[in-house]
Design an enzyme around this catalytic site. Structure first.
Site, mmCIF file in Angstrom:
data_model
loop_
_atom_site.group_PDB
_atom_site.id
_atom_site.type_symbol
_atom_site.label_atom_id
_atom_site.label_comp_id
_atom_site.label_asym_id
_atom_site.label_seq_id
_atom_site.Cartn_x
_atom_site.Cartn_y
_atom_site.Cartn_z
ATOM 1 N N CYS A 1 -4.087 -13.083 -10.184
ATOM 2 C CA CYS A 1 -3.481 -14.322 -9.601
ATOM 3 C C CYS A 1 -1.992 -13.865 -9.293
ATOM 4 O O CYS A 1 -1.106 -13.599 -10.079
ATOM 5 C CB CYS A 1 -3.552 -15.494 -10.639
ATOM 6 S SG CYS A 1 -2.518 -17.156 -9.967
ATOM 7 N N GLU B 1 -6.128 -16.476 -3.156
ATOM 8 C CA GLU B 1 -6.515 -15.157 -3.306
ATOM 9 C C GLU B 1 -6.656 -14.821 -1.752
ATOM 10 O O GLU B 1 -7.003 -15.528 -0.874
ATOM 11 C CB GLU B 1 -7.913 -15.082 -3.978
ATOM 12 C CG GLU B 1 -7.863 -15.386 -5.637
ATOM 13 C CD GLU B 1 -7.152 -14.294 -6.654
ATOM 14 O OE1 GLU B 1 -6.406 -13.368 -5.834
ATOM 15 O OE2 GLU B 1 -6.968 -14.417 -7.795
#
Length: 226
Positions: free
Chosen positions: A2, A104
């Site tokens: 992340c 992402e």
């Protein structure tokens, strides 16, 4: 992993999702309004100290004095509880990052396409985190990291790691100093939301630039569109 996320709802919305009462923590209805939260900035972190819930701005990253590289921003949930770097934080520094989505990047045709990933019912997300206590004090680059887990099913096509998102009813136990490290491992395993709880769509590559901060960063685009 992340590396970017969104934290734009109001504190009220996050606290309401946890079922917190007004006397348990200070409520503030103003939106936080951050659509592109990057490492190296301070992030509002929910934590518990002396039986009191707090929301403190904490540096996103962790690099102790002996660490001669860039501060780490994530910790693998499979090893954080036992590794040299993160075991003390797992034992005594568990926290929660309230969020709305994370980003992402997927490599496509020699370019990276960002995706916004969020709860299928647009519910707030609660990322498991660990860091340097006491929060609310300046520890330099010894801040916090987001705990991650392996991605499965369709999400693995975007990235093989993802934030460990806890169910709202597990947050208080995760935060509690009374919770043993081994019990925290069980929570991380049993109370994490599965991939089927999330949906995702492609977003503008502008999210890769920290100077872009608007709501348009979470809006869907056609893949390959800037």
């Amino acid at each position: 992993m992340c590396g970017r996320f969104a934290q734009y709802s109001s504190r009220d919305e996050y606290f309401d999702a946890l079922g917190l009462k007004p006397d348990e923590i200070t409520f503030d209805p103003e939106p936080i309004g951050r659509f592109n939260v990057a490492p190296g900035t301070k992030v509002l972190l929910l934590n518990e100290q002396e039986d009191v819930l707090r929301l403190d701005p904490v540096f996103w990253g962790y690099g102790p004095e002996w660490w001669d590289k860039q501060p780490l921003i994530n910790a693998r949930g499979e090893t954080a509880a036992s590794g040299r770097m993160f075991k003390p934080l797992w034992n005594h520094g568990r926290a929660i990052v309230p969020a709305d989505a994370w980003f992402e990047w997927k490599k496509e045709d020699d370019k990276k396409q960002p995706f916004c990933i969020y709860h299928k019912d647009n519910q707030p997300l609660f990322f498991a985190a660990i860091g340097k206590q006491p929060y609310g004090e300046d520890h330099g680059k010894e801040g916090f990291v987001i705990v991650t887990s392996a991605s499965n099913r369709g999400m693995v096509d975007i990235h093989d790691r993802r934030p460990l998102v806890l169910s709202p009813d597990a947050v208080r136990e995760w935060l509690s100093p009374e919770t043993t490290p081994s019990r925290a491992e069980e929570i991380a395993h049993d109370a994490a939301l599965p991939e089927k709880a999330f949906i995702w769509h492609p977003v503008s590559r502008k999210v890769g630039n920290i100077h872009h901060q608007g709501r348009e960063l979470i809006e869907p685009v056609r893949e390959g569109q800037d």
